[in-house]
Scaffold this active site. Structure first.
Site, PDB file in Angstrom:
ATOM      1  N   CYS A 225      14.672   0.680   3.071  1.00 11.63           N
ATOM      2  CA  CYS A 225      13.237   0.466   2.881  1.00 11.63           C
ATOM      3  C   CYS A 225      12.656  -0.307   4.070  1.00 11.63           C
ATOM      4  O   CYS A 225      13.081  -1.418   4.371  1.00 11.63           O
ATOM      5  CB  CYS A 225      12.996  -0.306   1.584  1.00 11.63           C
ATOM      6  SG  CYS A 225      11.276  -0.794   1.341  1.00 11.63           S
TER       7      CYS A 225
ATOM      8  N   CYS B  14      11.305  -3.729   3.089  1.00 12.46           N
ATOM      9  CA  CYS B  14      12.384  -4.693   2.836  1.00 12.46           C
ATOM     10  C   CYS B  14      12.951  -5.200   4.162  1.00 12.46           C
ATOM     11  O   CYS B  14      13.265  -6.383   4.292  1.00 12.46           O
ATOM     12  CB  CYS B  14      13.483  -4.062   1.988  1.00 12.46           C
ATOM     13  SG  CYS B  14      13.022  -3.827   0.250  1.00 12.46           S
TER      14      CYS B  14
ATOM     15  N   ASP C  69      -1.657  -3.882   9.258  1.00 16.35           N
ATOM     16  CA  ASP C  69      -1.223  -2.486   9.252  1.00 16.35           C
ATOM     17  C   ASP C  69      -1.068  -2.021  10.702  1.00 16.35           C
ATOM     18  O   ASP C  69      -1.912  -2.338  11.539  1.00 16.35           O
ATOM     19  CB  ASP C  69      -2.263  -1.633   8.521  1.00 16.35           C
ATOM     20  CG  ASP C  69      -1.780  -0.234   8.215  1.00 16.35           C
ATOM     21  OD1 ASP C  69      -1.517   0.527   9.170  1.00 16.35           O
ATOM     22  OD2 ASP C  69      -1.671   0.097   7.029  1.00 16.35           O
TER      23      ASP C  69
ATOM     24  N   ASN D 247      -1.965   2.511  -3.527  1.00 17.40           N
ATOM     25  CA  ASN D 247      -1.616   3.908  -3.724  1.00 17.40           C
ATOM     26  C   ASN D 247      -0.309   3.982  -4.511  1.00 17.40           C
ATOM     27  O   ASN D 247       0.604   3.203  -4.259  1.00 17.40           O
ATOM     28  CB  ASN D 247      -1.453   4.617  -2.374  1.00 17.40           C
ATOM     29  CG  ASN D 247      -2.727   4.583  -1.551  1.00 17.40           C
ATOM     30  OD1 ASN D 247      -3.821   4.691  -2.080  1.00 17.40           O
ATOM     31  ND2 ASN D 247      -2.586   4.409  -0.255  1.00 17.40           N
TER      32      ASN D 247
ATOM     33  N   HIS E 154       7.624   1.240  -1.474  1.00 14.45           N
ATOM     34  CA  HIS E 154       7.700  -0.190  -1.773  1.00 14.45           C
ATOM     35  C   HIS E 154       6.263  -0.566  -2.082  1.00 14.45           C
ATOM     36  O   HIS E 154       5.374  -0.362  -1.242  1.00 14.45           O
ATOM     37  CB  HIS E 154       8.209  -0.954  -0.549  1.00 14.45           C
ATOM     38  CG  HIS E 154       8.422  -2.425  -0.765  1.00 14.45           C
ATOM     39  ND1 HIS E 154       9.632  -3.026  -0.512  1.00 14.45           N
ATOM     40  CD2 HIS E 154       7.594  -3.413  -1.183  1.00 14.45           C
ATOM     41  CE1 HIS E 154       9.543  -4.326  -0.760  1.00 14.45           C
ATOM     42  NE2 HIS E 154       8.303  -4.584  -1.166  1.00 14.45           N
TER      43      HIS E 154
ATOM     44  N   HIS F  37       2.734  -1.822  -2.288  1.00 15.51           N
ATOM     45  CA  HIS F  37       1.952  -2.568  -1.312  1.00 15.51           C
ATOM     46  C   HIS F  37       0.464  -2.374  -1.573  1.00 15.51           C
ATOM     47  O   HIS F  37       0.034  -1.317  -2.009  1.00 15.51           O
ATOM     48  CB  HIS F  37       2.299  -2.178   0.126  1.00 15.51           C
ATOM     49  CG  HIS F  37       2.170  -0.720   0.433  1.00 15.51           C
ATOM     50  ND1 HIS F  37       3.062   0.232  -0.024  1.00 15.51           N
ATOM     51  CD2 HIS F  37       1.258  -0.052   1.178  1.00 15.51           C
ATOM     52  CE1 HIS F  37       2.704   1.422   0.424  1.00 15.51           C
ATOM     53  NE2 HIS F  37       1.602   1.286   1.147  1.00 15.51           N
TER      54      HIS F  37
ATOM     55  N   HIS G  21      -3.311  -2.545   0.144  1.00 18.29           N
ATOM     56  CA  HIS G  21      -4.076  -2.544   1.381  1.00 18.29           C
ATOM     57  C   HIS G  21      -5.312  -3.403   1.144  1.00 18.29           C
ATOM     58  O   HIS G  21      -6.048  -3.172   0.184  1.00 18.29           O
ATOM     59  CB  HIS G  21      -4.558  -1.133   1.739  1.00 18.29           C
ATOM     60  CG  HIS G  21      -3.478  -0.147   2.006  1.00 18.29           C
ATOM     61  ND1 HIS G  21      -3.145   0.266   3.276  1.00 18.29           N
ATOM     62  CD2 HIS G  21      -2.662   0.519   1.162  1.00 18.29           C
ATOM     63  CE1 HIS G  21      -2.176   1.158   3.208  1.00 18.29           C
ATOM     64  NE2 HIS G  21      -1.864   1.325   1.930  1.00 18.29           N
TER      65      HIS G  21
END
Length: 116
Positions: free
Chosen positions: A4, A7, A30, A86, A97, A99, A101
């Site tokens: 990942c 990770c 990002d 998402n 994983h 997340h 935004h």
């Protein structure tokens, strides 16, 4: 998870432009920003998505949302922001994983969705 990417960022194996970190979450810029402010906030512990989150994940999910304003303001979006999570194929989750935004900047972010 050993493969990942997020990770690996948490473990320090992949560099990231960190903007916030505590014992439970990590926030970083990002690498392909869609807005002047575009920060990803992840739980340090691997959670694949909201679809796999459990009641045990409630504290870290709450932490992500509770810190969103502080992160947005610190990154240059004091007049508001949008949080997007998402989930799965239909939600176009690209990294497995969980997340969030945080997107914003000096101008409005635009419509929520395009009408079909």
């Amino acid at each position: 998870m050993s493969d990942c990417i997020f990770c690996k960022i948490v473990e320090g194996k992949i560099p990231a432009a960190k903007v916030y970190e505590d014992e439970d979450i990590l926030a970083f810029n990002d690498i392909n920003p869609a807005r002047p402010v575009h920060v990803l906030v992840i739980p340090k512990r691997h959670i694949t998505s909201l679809a796999t989150a459990s009641a045990d994940d409630t504290p870290v999910l709450g932490r992500i949302l509770a810190k969103a304003n502080e992160i947005a303001v610190a990154q240059g979006s004091p007049d508001g922001f949008r949080v997007i999570i998402n989930t799965g194929r239909v939600g176009q989750q690209e990294v497995p994983h969980l997340h969030a935004h945080i997107v914003g900047g000096p101008d409005p972010v635009g419509p929520m969705l395009k009408r079909i």
